[in-house]
Scaffold this motif. Structure first.
Motif, PDB file in Angstrom:
ATOM      1  N   VAL A 289       0.843  -1.194   0.000  1.00 35.95           N
ATOM      2  CA  VAL A 289       0.000   0.000   0.000  1.00 35.95           C
ATOM      3  C   VAL A 289       0.880   1.246   0.000  1.00 35.95           C
ATOM      4  O   VAL A 289       1.728   1.427   0.877  1.00 35.95           O
ATOM      5  N   GLU A 290       0.682   2.099  -1.003  1.00 32.57           N
ATOM      6  CA  GLU A 290       1.270   3.428  -1.000  1.00 32.57           C
ATOM      7  C   GLU A 290       0.434   4.271  -0.058  1.00 32.57           C
ATOM      8  O   GLU A 290      -0.785   4.365  -0.201  1.00 32.57           O
ATOM      9  N   ARG A 291       1.119   4.875   0.926  1.00 29.81           N
ATOM     10  CA  ARG A 291       0.383   5.581   1.965  1.00 29.81           C
ATOM     11  C   ARG A 291       1.115   6.835   2.409  1.00 29.81           C
ATOM     12  O   ARG A 291       2.315   6.989   2.171  1.00 29.81           O
ATOM     13  N   LEU A 292       0.347   7.715   3.061  1.00 31.30           N
ATOM     14  CA  LEU A 292       0.904   8.887   3.728  1.00 31.30           C
ATOM     15  C   LEU A 292       0.958   8.608   5.228  1.00 31.30           C
ATOM     16  O   LEU A 292       0.001   8.076   5.787  1.00 31.30           O
ATOM     17  N   HIS A 293       2.062   8.971   5.846  1.00 32.67           N
ATOM     18  CA  HIS A 293       2.176   8.928   7.301  1.00 32.67           C
ATOM     19  C   HIS A 293       2.177  10.367   7.813  1.00 32.67           C
ATOM     20  O   HIS A 293       2.911  11.210   7.291  1.00 32.67           O
ATOM     21  N   PRO A 347      -7.380   1.954  -6.003  1.00 31.32           N
ATOM     22  CA  PRO A 347      -7.593   2.845  -4.859  1.00 31.32           C
ATOM     23  C   PRO A 347      -7.902   2.021  -3.605  1.00 31.32           C
ATOM     24  O   PRO A 347      -8.578   0.987  -3.678  1.00 31.32           O
ATOM     25  N   THR A 348      -7.403   2.476  -2.461  1.00 27.80           N
ATOM     26  CA  THR A 348      -7.717   1.774  -1.219  1.00 27.80           C
ATOM     27  C   THR A 348      -7.878   2.752  -0.071  1.00 27.80           C
ATOM     28  O   THR A 348      -7.277   3.829  -0.062  1.00 27.80           O
ATOM     29  N   PRO A 536      -4.065   5.855   3.593  1.00 28.10           N
ATOM     30  CA  PRO A 536      -3.737   4.965   2.472  1.00 28.10           C
ATOM     31  C   PRO A 536      -4.197   5.570   1.151  1.00 28.10           C
ATOM     32  O   PRO A 536      -5.222   6.263   1.089  1.00 28.10           O
ATOM     33  N   LEU A 537      -3.434   5.284   0.105  1.00 35.73           N
ATOM     34  CA  LEU A 537      -3.756   5.830  -1.215  1.00 35.73           C
ATOM     35  C   LEU A 537      -4.022   4.735  -2.243  1.00 35.73           C
ATOM     36  O   LEU A 537      -5.100   4.665  -2.808  1.00 35.73           O
ATOM     37  N   ILE A 538      -3.008   3.874  -2.466  1.00 34.93           N
ATOM     38  CA  ILE A 538      -3.060   2.924  -3.569  1.00 34.93           C
ATOM     39  C   ILE A 538      -2.689   1.530  -3.083  1.00 34.93           C
ATOM     40  O   ILE A 538      -1.659   1.353  -2.426  1.00 34.93           O
ATOM     41  N   HIS A 539      -3.535   0.551  -3.416  1.00 37.64           N
ATOM     42  CA  HIS A 539      -3.147  -0.863  -3.254  1.00 37.64           C
ATOM     43  C   HIS A 539      -2.308  -1.195  -4.479  1.00 37.64           C
ATOM     44  O   HIS A 539      -2.831  -1.306  -5.588  1.00 37.64           O
ATOM     45  N   ARG A 540      -1.004  -1.322  -4.277  1.00 39.07           N
ATOM     46  CA  ARG A 540      -0.078  -1.459  -5.379  1.00 39.07           C
ATOM     47  C   ARG A 540       0.248  -2.916  -5.690  1.00 39.07           C
ATOM     48  O   ARG A 540       0.523  -3.703  -4.785  1.00 39.07           O
ATOM     49  N   GLY A 541       0.238  -3.233  -6.960  1.00 41.16           N
ATOM     50  CA  GLY A 541       0.821  -4.486  -7.391  1.00 41.16           C
ATOM     51  C   GLY A 541       2.313  -4.291  -7.568  1.00 41.16           C
ATOM     52  O   GLY A 541       2.777  -3.191  -7.874  1.00 41.16           O
TER      53      GLY A 541
END
Length: 573
Positions: A289-293, A347-348, A536-541
């Motif tokens: 998951v691409e995310r912001l902290h 998107p997640t 969370p932003l993107i559920h990444r493959g």
């Protein structure tokens, strides 16, 4: 018995079967010459216990191995172990308080000495030593003791019933290291053992010939590797640095490299490169998951040595979840996928999007951008722009954030869009990007690592090995804060701390049955999401590419992408 039945349920998604993977290309070890691999984020160490970065874990996986690994289907398979312990075969205690592993016979370290159970015991001692700052400490949560029953038998005892006991010494992030090599590297001495950290002795298919931090690694075939005729490649050139687009070109267009990792670039550009016919793009979805902290501590440089620590005090405004909620509402995740990820992203609204049984639906409102709603939320809570400069204030502090991430075209595009959306709700963002080798490097002397988090907001991707999220969700325990005392190691980057969350960690560790465990995990995910310390932003493959001439590749997002490099070979040679 109840606990026994529950254990079977907890591991229902894991098939315990010996690996059967014929490469169809038999012959002498080293017969296929050199394979060239490029990771545009260059490794800074080959000791995964001293870095939580994927690039370190994956490069080290060519050398260091664990008892069991997770294959491209997320199935747990025996690796250094002869088989996977279960209640049925007697390897897991009926009361779930211990697991006993048996090593394969005849496994040798690359220096020709035998792998023994004492090395496993030492690895546990190494990671749990006081002052060591082990980046993978959560894999040993709940472990009371590790003992060598005999040279080939390892018994791990837990402090309470462990419904999913396959964490310690399992997967690419928790390998066994050689006791003889690291004997003088316990505790605070761990980062000072440069020779061992840069050139670990392993049981894997390759050995380290030369390691240049943040640059290039030369490997050669391990002559003591246990499988005849493997690896097929005599040497590996592992190049680090550059950027994702250059890495993709080096495989798909110029054919200088055979494998390129983590191709986080515009999907249309990637498709154009693939059309050259030299290689193929491969994708595997797991838990990335691409995310912001959002930093919960104060990162101000004015605090000196106390910045981003508990002693330095809370963040001036990001501890207010209303602000984090508004920041999340302002983001158009679908557009981020469209411009940056294509088929490699979804998107997640969850930090834990998979496996499906653990995926919460409680936070799905974030899938729809709502700038008007975000502005209304801030207005209703008295967080307004009192001086007309376009920036809201909270208790007198303007909502201006330093937003950092690694240097990467897709991430910089994301930053630019997010900055624009935040400006529309009265939050100003200053953007910073840091070379990925430094950002993910884990150097305790560097001010620019993602662990130190000397910024307000930071963005990156993380995931976990295997299919059970217990160790992963334990990353946000209060004790997992990076700090000077832990040499800035730790997994709780945003410094979240909630005793109720810690209590759920303890409850999960003793709960049996996959459905009951899933309910607790969803609670934990929702608690994190609704704290708005993570957005969370993107559920990444995992998107990578390999040359058409490279056979045997089975990309996995559940373990190291290079988990089966011993089976790679050159097609037609």
């Amino acid at each position: 018995m109840k606990l026994r039945t529950a254990l079977l349920g907890a591991t229902a998604a894991v098939a315990f079967a010996p690996m059967a993977m014929a490469d169809g290309h038999e012959g002498e070890r080293g017969r296929d010459g050199q394979v060239n691999i490029i990771y545009w984020q260059a490794p800074s160490t080959l000791n995964p216990y001293l870095s939580g970065g994927t690039k370190e874990v994956e490069s080290a996986s060519l050398v260091l191995e664990s008892l069991g690994r997770f294959d491209n289907n997320g199935e747990l398979i025996p690796w250094l172990a002869a088989d996977i312990p279960t209640v049925e075969n007697g390897g897991v205690a009926e009361d779930l308080t211990s697991i006993t592993w048996t090593l394969k016979e005849g496994v040798m370290w690359s220096d020709g000495t035998p792998l023994t159970a004492n090395d496993a015991v030492f690895t546990w001692q190494y990671c749990t030593a006081e002052g060591g700052g082990c980046a993978q400490a959560s894999y040993f949560d709940g472990v009371e003791n590790v003992e060598a029953v005999d040279d080939l038998t390892i018994k791990i005892t837990f402090d309470a019933p462990k419904p999913f006991p396959y964490t310690a010494l399992v997967g690419s992030e928790s390998p066994i290291i050689q006791a003889a090599q690291f004997a003088d590297c316990l505790g605070a001495a761990a980062p000072t053992c440069v020779d061992a950290n840069f050139g670990p002795i392993g049981t894997g298919p390759f050995v380290v010939d030369d390691f240049k931090a943040n640059d290039v690694i030369q490997f050669s075939a391990n002559e003591n590797f246990r499988e005849a005729g493997k690896p097929a490649f005599a040497t590996v050139l592992f190049k680090g640095g550059g950027d994702a687009a250059a890495a993709a070109r080096s495989v798909l267009e110029t054919a200088e490299f055979d494998y390129a990792w983590n191709l986080q670039i515009d999907p249309t550009v990637l498709a154009d490169m693939e059309s050259a016919g030299n290689g193929m793009v491969v994708t595997a979805f797991g838990t990335s998951v691409e995310r912001l902290h959002l930093n919960q501590t104060n990162p101000s440089a004015d605090l000196g040595d106390l910045r981003a620590t508990a002693e330095g005090g809370p963040h001036p405004f990001l501890t207010n979840p209303v602000i984090g909620q508004a920041m999340s509402m302002a983001i158009d995740r679908s557009l981020l996928v469209e411009i940056g990820y294509g088929a490699g992203g979804q998107p997640t609204c969850n930090v834990l999007p998979a496996p499906a049984i653990y995926a919460s639906t409680a936070n799905d409102a974030c899938l729809t951008q709502d700038i008007a709603g975000a502005n209304a939320l801030l207005d209703e809570n008295g967080i307004v722009d009192s001086d007309g400069d376009g920036i809201r204030e909270y208790e007198g502090t303007p909502l201006t954030v330093l937003y950092q991430t690694s240097t990467n075209a897709v991430r910089q595009d994301t930053q630019a869009l997010v900055k624009q959306w935040w400006s529309e709700i009265g939050i100003n963002a200053e953007l910073r990007n840091i070379d990925a080798s430094v950002f993910f490097g884990g150097d305790p002397a560097s001010p620019d690592t993602f662990q130190k988090f000397f910024a307000d907001v930071e963005m990156y991707t993380n995931n976990f090995a295997g299919v059970d999220p217990e160790a992963y969700m334990a990353n946000w325990a209060c004790k997992e804060w990076p700090s000077p005392e832990s040499q800035w190691q730790g997994s709780n980057m945003q410094r979240f701390c909630d005793p109720a969350y810690d209590a759920l960690i303890d409850e999960l560790a003793t709960t049996a049955g996959i459905e009951a465990r899933a309910e607790i995990v969803k609670q934990m995910n929702d608690m994190l999401m609704q704290s708005y310390t993570i957005i969370p932003l993107i559920h990444r493959g995992g998107v990578s590419a390999h040359a058409n001439s490279l056979g045997g590749v089975q990309i996995s997002d559940w373990d190291s992408e290079l988990w089966n490099i011993k089976d790679w070979y050159r097609i037609g040679e």
